[in-house]
Enzyme design. Structure first.
Site, PDB file in Angstrom:
ATOM      1  N   ASP A   1       0.904  20.053  17.702  1.00 32.24           N
ATOM      2  CA  ASP A   1       1.593  21.199  18.320  1.00 32.24           C
ATOM      3  C   ASP A   1       2.426  21.967  17.303  1.00 32.24           C
ATOM      4  O   ASP A   1       3.597  22.302  17.548  1.00 32.24           O
ATOM      5  CB  ASP A   1       2.470  20.732  19.487  1.00 32.24           C
ATOM      6  CG  ASP A   1       1.638  20.296  20.688  1.00 32.24           C
ATOM      7  OD1 ASP A   1       0.416  20.546  20.693  1.00 32.24           O
ATOM      8  OD2 ASP A   1       2.209  19.688  21.615  1.00 32.24           O
TER       9      ASP A   1
ATOM     10  N   HIS B   1      -8.522  11.234   0.847  1.00 34.55           N
ATOM     11  CA  HIS B   1      -7.596  10.106   0.759  1.00 34.55           C
ATOM     12  C   HIS B   1      -6.341  10.345   1.585  1.00 34.55           C
ATOM     13  O   HIS B   1      -5.411   9.546   1.565  1.00 34.55           O
ATOM     14  CB  HIS B   1      -7.232   9.853  -0.715  1.00 34.55           C
ATOM     15  CG  HIS B   1      -6.650   8.508  -0.967  1.00 34.55           C
ATOM     16  ND1 HIS B   1      -5.314   8.306  -1.227  1.00 34.55           N
ATOM     17  CD2 HIS B   1      -7.227   7.282  -0.993  1.00 34.55           C
ATOM     18  CE1 HIS B   1      -5.095   7.019  -1.399  1.00 34.55           C
ATOM     19  NE2 HIS B   1      -6.226   6.367  -1.267  1.00 34.55           N
TER      20      HIS B   1
ATOM     21  N   ASP C   1      17.483   8.616  -8.713  1.00 30.87           N
ATOM     22  CA  ASP C   1      18.945   8.731  -8.646  1.00 30.87           C
ATOM     23  C   ASP C   1      19.501   8.578  -7.235  1.00 30.87           C
ATOM     24  O   ASP C   1      20.614   9.035  -6.947  1.00 30.87           O
ATOM     25  CB  ASP C   1      19.412  10.086  -9.208  1.00 30.87           C
ATOM     26  CG  ASP C   1      19.288  10.161 -10.726  1.00 30.87           C
ATOM     27  OD1 ASP C   1      19.062   9.117 -11.355  1.00 30.87           O
ATOM     28  OD2 ASP C   1      19.418  11.271 -11.264  1.00 30.87           O
TER      29      ASP C   1
ATOM     30  N   LYS D   1      -3.559  10.739   4.584  1.00 27.46           N
ATOM     31  CA  LYS D   1      -3.133  10.014   5.781  1.00 27.46           C
ATOM     32  C   LYS D   1      -2.025  10.854   6.434  1.00 27.46           C
ATOM     33  O   LYS D   1      -0.827  10.537   6.341  1.00 27.46           O
ATOM     34  CB  LYS D   1      -2.589   8.629   5.431  1.00 27.46           C
ATOM     35  CG  LYS D   1      -3.545   7.757   4.591  1.00 27.46           C
ATOM     36  CD  LYS D   1      -3.173   7.819   3.136  1.00 27.46           C
ATOM     37  CE  LYS D   1      -3.842   6.747   2.294  1.00 27.46           C
ATOM     38  NZ  LYS D   1      -5.266   6.656   2.355  1.00 27.46           N
TER      39      LYS D   1
ATOM     40  N   LYS E   1       3.425   4.248  -1.141  1.00 28.59           N
ATOM     41  CA  LYS E   1       3.645   5.006  -2.375  1.00 28.59           C
ATOM     42  C   LYS E   1       5.000   5.688  -2.252  1.00 28.59           C
ATOM     43  O   LYS E   1       5.148   6.685  -1.528  1.00 28.59           O
ATOM     44  CB  LYS E   1       2.548   6.055  -2.607  1.00 28.59           C
ATOM     45  CG  LYS E   1       1.166   5.453  -2.888  1.00 28.59           C
ATOM     46  CD  LYS E   1       0.380   5.215  -1.650  1.00 28.59           C
ATOM     47  CE  LYS E   1      -1.006   4.642  -1.964  1.00 28.59           C
ATOM     48  NZ  LYS E   1      -1.738   4.278  -0.750  1.00 28.59           N
TER      49      LYS E   1
ATOM     50  N   HIS F   1       0.814  -1.219   0.000  1.00 30.32           N
ATOM     51  CA  HIS F   1       0.000   0.000   0.000  1.00 30.32           C
ATOM     52  C   HIS F   1       0.848   1.271   0.000  1.00 30.32           C
ATOM     53  O   HIS F   1       0.321   2.368  -0.171  1.00 30.32           O
ATOM     54  CB  HIS F   1      -0.928  -0.005   1.224  1.00 30.32           C
ATOM     55  CG  HIS F   1      -2.027   1.002   1.164  1.00 30.32           C
ATOM     56  ND1 HIS F   1      -2.117   2.060   2.049  1.00 30.32           N
ATOM     57  CD2 HIS F   1      -3.080   1.135   0.312  1.00 30.32           C
ATOM     58  CE1 HIS F   1      -3.180   2.787   1.754  1.00 30.32           C
ATOM     59  NE2 HIS F   1      -3.778   2.259   0.707  1.00 30.32           N
TER      60      HIS F   1
END
Length: 408
Positions: A320, A313, A124, A315, A119, A117
């Site tokens: 603080d 979508h 380089d 996450k 991404k 899951h």
């Protein structure tokens, strides 16, 4: 270096926040077009509709220049690339691997619930992209078609020492998948060792030239071997240390008991806790199974905002941001059992006041304009049909976890 310092990561990073594919894809494509040696890309969904095709073409251009281009997609999230694109990738030298293909029985086998899951993209060995954004146009959804408004999601572009960690993690997965295709383990091991030695030499040379200090950041990985609970523990530690404000935006929010209690305790000691959650129906299980946990949080004083203009979508979290110890995270991990118990995930954690304030401003804008605060009285008075669906989804989720051998 102390254990605490290692957890925080070195202060030699530059981290830029990117919102949605309108910011993420141009930055990603520009990096790919300037690449000189190799590109590593992992994603749950690779969809060539709309602007997703722009990323695909950037991979092709890099491969045609002779670069080493590795692409890994999840076997469920990316059920099948269009044959024309598969053929083009093969012809031009974009090397493709599929993580855990579904097979005939598909998700009927609990072992197939362990998905890729995360991404990640490394260019380089010097530039990392990490977040929640798939290679999927923000104005298109495979299940819902064209969207009137873009998804709300985030990624980061990172330079610094953690890029090498991401690159090595991705390379290890690549060779593990190759080994799964019945190639000789000895040859794979030698090839990986040679690659690591060359990459380490290039990395050392690059960073010897970078003397300036930057942000403190760390890469948090979740897998089913060594890093089973690292991301969740990071969230709980940060919540326990919060003194003023906690803002969490999460697409599929079904926290376990420990995480729920941490949020309740924070609200109880006077910390303002704000959650920006999915307000638009996307999937039955994720939408309805989340709602039974709202009651206890609302009773503790947690504010819940539902985002409905498009699919949320994101996450991400920021704690603080205006205090002495700002903390922020951007990544692929939802606060639900699929992410925290089963999937491979990756989050970047950042301790930097400017970065935290920038993320906070964007989340507050999403809550104050299109977001709608959930009224505790309205939640308590929701129709019995909805309560039934909520309990059914929650029960099905717990049963599925039991079948997979996990407790949450």
């Amino acid at each position: 270096m102390t254990l605490a310092a290692r957890r925080l990561g070195r202060a030699n990073h530059q981290v830029a926040l990117l919102q949605g594919t309108l910011e993420f894809f141009p930055a990603l494509i520009a990096a790919m077009d300037l690449a000189q040696s190799d590109i590593q890309l992992e994603t749950y969904i690779f969809d060539c509709t709309g602007s997703g095709a722009d990323v695909a073409r950037a991979l092709v251009r890099a491969a045609l220049r002779g670069l080493r281009v590795h692409l890994v997609v999840d076997g469920f999230g990316t059920a099948q690339l269009p044959p024309a694109w598969r053929a083009l990738f093969a012809r031009c030298g974009v090397r493709l691997q599929v993580y855990s293909p579904m097979g005939r029985l598909g998700l009927l086998l609990p072992k197939r619930w362990r998905r890729l899951h995360r991404k990640l993209c490394v260019v380089d060995g010097r530039l990392l992209f990490c977040g929640g954004i798939n290679i999927l146009d923000d104005f298109y959804d495979p299940n819902h078609g064209t969207l009137a408004a873009p998804r709300l999601d985030f990624a980061v572009r990172v330079q610094g020492s953690l890029v090498q960690q991401a690159s090595e993690t991705m390379e290890q997965l690549w060779w593990n998948l190759r080994a799964g295709q019945d190639m000789r383990q000895r040859r794979l091991g030698l090839a990986l060792a040679d690659w690591r030695a060359a990459r380490a030499a290039r990395f050392k040379q690059r960073h010897a030239e970078q003397a300036s200090r930057g942000m403190r950041a760390a890469l948090l990985l979740r897998d089913n071997l060594r890093h089973r609970s690292r991301i969740e523990r990071s969230y709980r530690r940060a919540i326990a240390r919060a003194r003023h404000e906690i803002i969490i935006a999460n697409a599929y929010f079904i926290p376990g008991a420990k995480l729920r209690r941490a949020l309740q305790h924070a609200a109880g000691r006077g910390v303002r806790v704000q959650l920006l959650l999915q307000g638009r129906y996307e999937y039955f299980m994720q939408y309805h199974a989340a709602r039974p946990v709202y009651g206890a949080l609302l009773a503790a004083g947690v504010e819940i905002y539902e985002y409905a203009p498009s699919f949320l979508h994101a996450k991400v979290a920021v704690i603080d941001a205006q205090g002495a110890r700002p903390w922020a995270t951007v990544g692929s991990s939802n606060l639900d059992p699929l992410s925290l118990l089963l999937a491979r995930e990756a989050n970047v954690m950042v301790r930097d006041a400017d970065f935290a304030r920038q993320l906070r401003a964007r989340l507050l804008a999403a809550m104050q304009q299109p977001g709608q605060r959930l009224n505790p009285l309205h939640y308590a008075d929701r129709p019995w049909q909805q309560r039934l669906l909520d309990r059914l989804a929650f029960g099905l989720m717990r049963a599925a976890l039991w079948l997979s051998g996990n407790r949450y």
